[in-house]
Write an enzyme that holds these catalytic residues in place. Structure first.
Site, short mmCIF file in Angstrom:
data_model
loop_
_atom_site.label_atom_id
_atom_site.label_comp_id
_atom_site.label_asym_id
_atom_site.label_seq_id
_atom_site.Cartn_x
_atom_site.Cartn_y
_atom_site.Cartn_z
CG ASP A 104 29.30 58.40 -86.54
OD1 ASP A 104 29.82 57.02 -87.31
OD2 ASP A 104 30.10 58.27 -86.19
CG ASN A 154 34.07 47.02 -83.58
OD1 ASN A 154 33.13 46.55 -83.61
ND2 ASN A 154 33.43 47.69 -85.38
CG HIS A 194 34.42 42.73 -85.88
ND1 HIS A 194 34.50 44.52 -86.76
CD2 HIS A 194 35.79 42.54 -86.46
CE1 HIS A 194 35.33 44.05 -86.71
NE2 HIS A 194 36.57 43.41 -87.16
CG ASP A 248 28.03 42.95 -84.12
OD1 ASP A 248 28.30 43.68 -85.10
OD2 ASP A 248 27.98 41.25 -84.70
CD GLU A 276 30.69 53.99 -87.92
OE1 GLU A 276 31.71 54.84 -88.05
OE2 GLU A 276 30.30 53.13 -88.59
#
Length: 287
Positions: free
Chosen positions: A166, A174, A179, A183, A209
């Protein structure tokens, strides 16, 4: 005459006959259209000249002819070789040709180029099993893989394992960088994991994630070493975004063995939670 008209003029099917030893003795013009082979290339040559090297070594031609000899005919699909050594995906039906006494005197093979269909099937399979953003396996494919791993483990002395990963403070990435940067961070993590893990395991985007590395069989020290290699590699990497470079860390939870895949995931998730509350950017092994 009717058969010869079909034999000579059918365009989509390569038709060739072979003797009882598997040597080609007749063919139609579609064999040249399909694979570039000429008459002088194939006359009295073994049927497996059309097969890939690994299938020739493994004796695939002999197995197919024997199955056709016993059952009357056999159908197979696989990569076949053109004269220029390029490959195409072919569907082939081999039928035994008995004489009046019932003795097999030869075979007739009919092949069709199915490369485009094969590519479409592979692409559909890829779309159904792959996360479109990162290229990792998607959750559904991961669940199927885990089920297969556990079924195989029950047949031998194997200890399946998962490493749950994680990204730390992903929401902050973000929020602060957008965002698109998030990505990029996800894709960067996948690239790092694939480079470190290689053929040792399979990478799955489990959700958001969160990622899984599925190991079909491993020892505790091997799993811990792999997770630590990943942790160091992720921490050392820099990801370029429009807003500048991002440096990220990740937390890891490891679980090994268990009654089933659900138990394994639950224990890895618990270990991951312990890594998070213990300060993040660390590896925790489920006990």
């Amino acid at each position: 005459q009717r058969f010869r008209a079909i034999f000579d003029n059918v365009r989509d099917y390569a038709i060739y006959t072979v003797d009882s030893q598997g040597l080609v003795d007749d063919w139609n013009p579609s064999l040249e259209r399909l694979g570039g082979w000429r008459a002088e290339d194939v006359k009295h040559r073994p049927l497996d000249m059309f097969f890939a090297e690994e299938e020739r070594v493994a004796g695939q031609m002999q197995r197919l002819l024997e199955r056709a000899r016993v059952a009357g005919s056999v159908e197979s699909e696989g990569w076949r070789r053109r004269r220029d050594n390029t490959s195409f995906w072919a569907n082939t039906v081999i039928t035994a040709l008995p004489d009046e006494a019932g003795e097999i005197r030869g075979f007739v093979a009919v092949s069709r180029d199915m490369t485009e269909r094969k590519r479409m099937e592979d692409e559909l399979r890829r779309l159904a099993t792959t996360d479109p953003l990162t290229g990792a396996l998607n959750r559904r494919a991961g669940q199927v893989l885990l089920g297969n791993v556990f079924r195989s483990a029950h047949l031998g002395d194997r200890r399946p394992a998962v490493v749950m990963i994680d990204i730390d403070h992903f929401k902050a990435i973000n929020d602060h960088h957008g965002h698109e940067a998030g990505d990029r961070a996800l894709c960067a993590l996948v690239t790092i994991c694939q480079g470190v893990v290689g053929h040792r395991g399979s990478l799955v985007r489990w959700g958001g994630e969160e990622f899984l590395i599925i190991l079909a069989s491993t020892q505790t020290e091997e799993a811990l070493t792999l997770a630590e290699e990943l942790r160091v590699a992720i921490e050392a990497a820099e990801t370029e975004t429009r807003g500048g470079k991002i440096v990220m860390t990740a937390s890891f939870g490891i679980a090994i063995g268990g009654a089933n895949s659900e138990n394994l995931i639950h224990r890895a998730d618990t270990a991951l939670y312990a890594a998070k509350i213990g300060g993040r950017n660390r590896v925790v092994l489920s006990v």
